[in-house]
Design an enzyme around this catalytic site. Structure first.
Site, PDB file in Angstrom:
ATOM      1  N   ASN A 198      -4.414   2.497 -13.385  1.00  0.00           N
ATOM      2  CA  ASN A 198      -3.477   1.532 -12.790  1.00  0.00           C
ATOM      3  C   ASN A 198      -2.077   2.121 -12.826  1.00  0.00           C
ATOM      4  OD1 ASN A 198      -2.555  -1.093 -11.866  1.00  0.00           O
ATOM      5  ND2 ASN A 198      -1.836  -1.482 -13.956  1.00  0.00           N
ATOM      6  N   HIS A 244       1.905   0.756 -13.097  1.00  0.00           N
ATOM      7  CA  HIS A 244       2.668  -0.442 -13.430  1.00  0.00           C
ATOM      8  C   HIS A 244       4.158  -0.100 -13.395  1.00  0.00           C
ATOM      9  CE1 HIS A 244       3.381  -4.405 -15.044  1.00  0.00           C
ATOM     10  NE2 HIS A 244       4.223  -3.875 -15.910  1.00  0.00           N
ATOM     11  N   ARG A 251      -4.562  -8.634  -9.459  1.00  0.00           N
ATOM     12  CA  ARG A 251      -5.563  -9.553  -9.991  1.00  0.00           C
ATOM     13  C   ARG A 251      -5.769  -9.258 -11.464  1.00  0.00           C
ATOM     14  NH1 ARG A 251      -7.696 -13.997  -7.908  1.00  0.00           N
ATOM     15  NH2 ARG A 251      -9.524 -13.602  -9.178  1.00  0.00           N
ATOM     16  N   ILE A 252      -5.951 -10.300 -12.239  1.00  0.00           N
ATOM     17  CA  ILE A 252      -6.348 -10.112 -13.636  1.00  0.00           C
ATOM     18  C   ILE A 252      -7.863  -9.961 -13.640  1.00  0.00           C
ATOM     19  CG2 ILE A 252      -6.513 -11.250 -15.884  1.00  0.00           C
ATOM     20  CD1 ILE A 252      -3.755 -12.483 -15.268  1.00  0.00           C
ATOM     21  N   GLY A 263       0.786  -1.223   0.000  1.00  0.00           N
ATOM     22  CA  GLY A 263       0.000   0.000   0.000  1.00  0.00           C
ATOM     23  C   GLY A 263       0.822   1.279   0.000  1.00  0.00           C
ATOM     24  N   THR A 271      -7.677  -1.115 -19.598  1.00  0.00           N
ATOM     25  CA  THR A 271      -8.513  -1.781 -20.597  1.00  0.00           C
ATOM     26  C   THR A 271      -8.448  -3.269 -20.296  1.00  0.00           C
ATOM     27  OG1 THR A 271      -6.693  -2.114 -22.149  1.00  0.00           O
ATOM     28  CG2 THR A 271      -7.924  -0.046 -22.341  1.00  0.00           C
TER      29      THR A 271
END
Ligand code: GAR
Length: 231
Positions: free
Chosen positions: A118, A120, A102-103, A23, A152
């Site tokens: 998101n 990354h 999670r996917i 986190g 997406t």
């Protein structure tokens, strides 16, 4: 975006943050005091350290444990449906994936099209998926970094909001490189959240347009970055 007032007195649109672990990006966002209300932090892991941080800061938390859906006919769809319910109770303007590992199914992602982002730890489209720092080191790239993007249904893909590049040093290990990238993650993500809630981001095809702050022209800048520096 409906302005609401949170328990902590923060106003602005509601934002829900999804986490799976430490986190630290959640923390960077909270500490930046964005002009929004963090309505809830939701984790798919009961032991996520970020949950304790959120509770300590008066933010509502919830766990939707993916393990609890293992026996369902379609565990992934069942988990995503439960997660969607938990999120939508807060009617968020924005859903922030902050180390949410999670996917997600296409129907879930489509439901939040244009309002889920998101972070990354790579310069996308390089190194989607896991172990980005290890892969960057193995391939000997000179520049690595991080990306904030709209989500997406393709993993770690979608219109890019902002990226930061860092140099890869000769003696780098996965730990030193990930620490260097993380410093930039903590700069980028609060900024991206702020741009979103200020209504300054728009998606045009596969690109994101950032509107200048109200009343000011776009500053001219040459952001060219070359590593190592040229002679
Ligand atoms: C961050 O490095 C984030 O970029 C990465 O997980 C870490 C979470 O750290 N996310 C992904 O790899 C998503 N594909 P945090 O829990 O301390 O924010």
């Amino acid at each position: 975006m409906t302005p609401t007032t949170g328990r902590d007195g923060a106003t602005g649109p509601s934002v829900v943050v999804l986490i799976s672990g430490r986190g630290s990006n959640l923390r960077a966002i909270v500490e930046s005091q964005p002009p929004c209300r963090i309505a809830a932090v939701i984790s798919n892991r009961p032991d996520a350290a970020g949950l304790a941080y959120a509770r300590g800061h008066g933010i509502a938390t919830e766990v939707v444990d993916h393990g609890a859906f293992a026996a369902a006919d379609d565990p992934r769809a069942a988990f995503d449906a439960a997660l969607r319910q938990a999120i939508d109770r807060h009617q968020p303007a924005l859903v922030v994936l902050a180390g949410f590992m999670r996917i997600l199914t296409a129907p879930f992602v489509d439901h939040y099209a244009g309002r889920m982002i998101n972070i990354h730890p790579s310069l996308l489209p390089a190194y989607p998926g896991l172990h980005t720092h290890r892969r960057a080191l193995a391939e000997g790239v000179r520049l690595h970094g991080c990306t904030v993007h709209f989500v997406t249904s393709t993993l770690d893909n979608g219109p890019i909001i902002v990226q930061a590049a860092v140099p890869v040093h000769a003696g780098d290990t996965e730990d030193t490189l990930s620490a260097r990238v993380l410093v930039q993650e903590h700069r980028l993500y609060p900024q991206a959240v702020r741009w979103f809630v200020q209504g300054r981001l728009s998606i045009e095809g596969s690109r994101v347009r950032l509107a200048p702050p109200a009343g000011s022209p776009v500053p001219a800048q040459d952001g060219t970055l070359v590593v190592p520096p040229l002679d």
